[in-house]
Scaffold this motif. Structure first.
Motif, PDB file in Angstrom:
ATOM      1  N   ASN A   1      16.214 -14.674  -3.788  1.00 22.26           N
ATOM      2  CA  ASN A   1      17.458 -15.417  -3.614  1.00 22.26           C
ATOM      3  C   ASN A   1      17.721 -16.230  -4.883  1.00 22.26           C
ATOM      4  N   ILE A   2      18.842 -15.962  -5.562  1.00 20.65           N
ATOM      5  CA  ILE A   2      19.133 -16.602  -6.840  1.00 20.65           C
ATOM      6  C   ILE A   2      19.260 -18.116  -6.703  1.00 20.65           C
ATOM      7  N   ASP A   3      19.864 -18.581  -5.628  1.00 20.24           N
ATOM      8  CA  ASP A   3      20.013 -20.024  -5.437  1.00 20.24           C
ATOM      9  C   ASP A   3      18.653 -20.697  -5.259  1.00 20.24           C
ATOM     10  N   GLU A   4      17.782 -20.044  -4.520  1.00 22.67           N
ATOM     11  CA  GLU A   4      16.437 -20.585  -4.324  1.00 22.67           C
ATOM     12  C   GLU A   4      15.664 -20.598  -5.644  1.00 22.67           C
ATOM     13  N   LEU A   5      15.830 -19.562  -6.441  1.00 23.86           N
ATOM     14  CA  LEU A   5      15.160 -19.510  -7.754  1.00 23.86           C
ATOM     15  C   LEU A   5      15.655 -20.636  -8.665  1.00 23.86           C
TER      16      LEU A   5
ATOM     17  N   GLN B   1      16.823 -23.496  -7.727  1.00 28.90           N
ATOM     18  CA  GLN B   1      16.270 -24.730  -7.192  1.00 28.90           C
ATOM     19  C   GLN B   1      14.797 -24.876  -7.600  1.00 28.90           C
ATOM     20  N   LEU B   2      14.039 -23.796  -7.537  1.00 33.14           N
ATOM     21  CA  LEU B   2      12.627 -23.848  -7.958  1.00 33.14           C
ATOM     22  C   LEU B   2      12.507 -24.227  -9.433  1.00 33.14           C
ATOM     23  N   LEU B   3      13.400 -23.710 -10.267  1.00 36.78           N
ATOM     24  CA  LEU B   3      13.383 -24.040 -11.691  1.00 36.78           C
ATOM     25  C   LEU B   3      13.730 -25.498 -11.949  1.00 36.78           C
ATOM     26  N   GLU B   4      14.667 -26.020 -11.170  1.00 34.28           N
ATOM     27  CA  GLU B   4      15.062 -27.416 -11.309  1.00 34.28           C
ATOM     28  C   GLU B   4      13.961 -28.374 -10.907  1.00 34.28           C
ATOM     29  N   GLU B   5      13.104 -27.947 -10.000  1.00 37.47           N
ATOM     30  CA  GLU B   5      12.012 -28.794  -9.519  1.00 37.47           C
ATOM     31  C   GLU B   5      10.947 -28.999 -10.589  1.00 37.47           C
ATOM     32  N   GLU B   6      10.849 -28.083 -11.544  1.00 35.23           N
ATOM     33  CA  GLU B   6       9.801 -28.173 -12.574  1.00 35.23           C
ATOM     34  C   GLU B   6      10.204 -29.005 -13.706  1.00 35.23           C
TER      35      GLU B   6
END
Length: 69
Positions: free
Chosen positions: A58-62, A64-69
């Protein structure tokens, strides 16, 4: 020796010497990049062993995961 000193010294070299420096620099850069890739691999391997990797299609989830780092 400062960077500008090195640049000035390079200007004084012969064409053959400059070409040799170019070959050496390319080799050093390749070696450094390989080491960086290897370190990233080791880090990812450790994360995988510790079940810290997250996967998603899921592109939106990806994003979000990138923003968390």
């Amino acid at each position: 020796m400062s960077f500008s000193d090195v640049v000035e010294a390079l200007k004084e070299l012969s064409l053959e010497e400059k070409q040799e420096i170019q070959l050496l620099l390319n080799q050093y850069l390749r070696e450094e990049r390989r080491e960086e890739i290897y370190q990233n691999f080791q880090s990812a391997k450790k994360e995988q062993q510790n079940d810290q990797l997250q996967f998603s299609s899921n592109i939106d989830e990806l994003k979000q995961l990138l923003e968390e780092e």
